[in-house]
Write a protein that holds these residues in place. Structure first.
Motif, PDB file in Angstrom:
ATOM      1  N   ASP A  99       1.597   5.710  -1.424  1.00  0.00           N
ATOM      2  CA  ASP A  99       1.230   4.279  -1.952  1.00  0.00           C
ATOM      3  C   ASP A  99       1.798   3.289  -1.086  1.00  0.00           C
ATOM      4  O   ASP A  99       1.006   2.240  -1.010  1.00  0.00           O
ATOM      5  N   ARG A 100       2.783   3.634  -0.282  1.00  0.00           N
ATOM      6  CA  ARG A 100       3.453   2.437   0.518  1.00  0.00           C
ATOM      7  C   ARG A 100       3.219   2.740   2.109  1.00  0.00           C
ATOM      8  O   ARG A 100       3.870   2.412   2.745  1.00  0.00           O
ATOM      9  N   CYS A 101       2.078   3.490   2.222  1.00  0.00           N
ATOM     10  CA  CYS A 101       1.895   4.032   3.660  1.00  0.00           C
ATOM     11  C   CYS A 101       1.456   3.062   4.755  1.00  0.00           C
ATOM     12  O   CYS A 101       1.925   3.124   6.029  1.00  0.00           O
ATOM     13  N   ASP A 102       1.197   1.760   4.179  1.00  0.00           N
ATOM     14  CA  ASP A 102       0.830   0.838   5.034  1.00  0.00           C
ATOM     15  C   ASP A 102       1.988  -0.047   5.345  1.00  0.00           C
ATOM     16  O   ASP A 102       1.986  -0.982   6.277  1.00  0.00           O
ATOM     17  N   GLU A 103       3.063   0.047   4.729  1.00  0.00           N
ATOM     18  CA  GLU A 103       4.248  -0.757   5.063  1.00  0.00           C
ATOM     19  C   GLU A 103       5.141  -0.131   6.294  1.00  0.00           C
ATOM     20  O   GLU A 103       5.180   1.012   6.547  1.00  0.00           O
ATOM     21  N   LYS A 104       5.519  -1.056   7.053  1.00  0.00           N
ATOM     22  CA  LYS A 104       6.148  -0.586   8.188  1.00  0.00           C
ATOM     23  C   LYS A 104       7.665  -0.816   8.113  1.00  0.00           C
ATOM     24  O   LYS A 104       8.232  -1.216   7.202  1.00  0.00           O
TER      25      LYS A 104
END
Length: 227
Positions: A99-104
C-alpha cells in the motif's frame, strides 16, 4: 496478561488446518488474508462478524489498526471467547508495504516494524483467560556464522535488525510436513529448536519434540503445564 503463541511454517504446512479442533464457541479468528479456511464445514463453525451480526466469530481485517481494534473488542465485549487466532499474520506487514510502495526512504519500514511489534505485544494487555495465537509464514535466512536458519517472515532487513519477532513470545512452534518410511504424510509442530529454526517452549511443557499440528492439543498442554 493473555498467552501469546507464535506458529511459524511454510505455506502448505498445515498452519490454518491446525485451527480445526478448537471449539468454535470459544474461538475468534482474524482472517488477515481473507481466504477460506482449509477444513470441512468451516462455514458452519465460523460466521462473519459485523455490526449487524455481533455474534460472529470471524473477522476480515489486515491493517494494524483493524487488528488492534478487533483484539480490544474481543477482550472487553466477548467474554465467551477464550482463543483468538490471527491467521496469516505476516500479510499485515506485506499489505502495508505494498500500500505504501510509492513512498521513498526508510521511514515506512520503521513504521511497518513498529506496527508489527505493537500487535505482537498486545497479548500482555489482554485478559488472563485469553490465548492469542499468531500464525505466520517462515522464510529462510542465515545466522552470523552463515548457517541456514528458518525464521518468521518479515519485511526487509531493517525490520529484522531492530526486531526479533520470536523474542516477543515464550512459545514458538514450527510447522512441518514429514514423510514416513511407508510414504505416509504427517503434519506436525516442532516444539524445540533443531538448530535450523527459531522455535522454543518452556521446559517440560511438551513431552515430545514433535506434536500434532492441533491448536486444541497445544492449549491443553499449556493448561496442564500451569495447573
Amino acid at each position: 496478561m493473555a498467552h501469546g503463541i507464535l506458529v511459524i511454517a511454510e505455506s502448505g504446512s498445515g498452519k490454518s488446518t491446525s485451527i480445526e479442533k478448537l471449539d468454535p464457541k470459544e474461538t475468534f479468528i482474524i482472517n488477515v488474508a481473507n481466504k477460506p479456511l482449509p477444513f470441512p464445514g468451516w462455514k458452519k463453525k465460523y460466521s462473519q462478524w459485523s455490526k449487524e451480526a455481533p455474534g460472529g466469530n470471524l473477522y476480515t481485517g489486515s491493517s494494524a489498526n483493524q487488528i488492534e481494534a478487533c483484539l480490544g473488542y474481543v477482550n472487553t465485549k466477548r467474554p465467551e471467547v477464550k482463543t483468538i487466532v490471527i491467521d496469516d499474520f505476516q500479510y499485515m506487514s506485506s499489505f502495508e508495504f505494498f500500500d505504501r510502495c510509492d513512498e521513498k526512504g526508510y521511514e515506512k519500514f520503521t513504521q511497518i516494524g513498529a506496527n508489527l511489534a505493537r500487535i505482537a505485544r498486545m497479548p500482555k494487555d489482554l485478559r488472563e483467560d485469553l490465548t492469542v495465537i499468531f500464525l505466520t509464514h517462515a522464510e529462510e535466512s542465515t545466522d552470523l556464522e552463515g548457517k541456514r536458519k528458518f525464521k518468521a517472515k518479515t519485511i526487509g532487513k531493517m525490520v529484522d535488525e531492530k526486531l526479533s519477532l520470536e523474542g516477543l513470545f515464550s512459545i514458538v512452534l514450527f510447522g512441518k510436513v514429514k514423510k514416513d518410511k511407508d510414504g505416509a504424510i504427517r503434519y506436525i509442530f516442532e516444539t524445540q529448536n533443531n538448530g535450523e529454526n527459531t522455535c522454543k517452549s518452556p521446559k517440560g511443557m511438551f513431552k515430545d519434540f514433535e506434536i500434532p499440528n492441533d491448536l486444541a492439543y497445544v492449549k491443553k498442554a499449556i493448561t496442564a503445564y500451569e495447573n
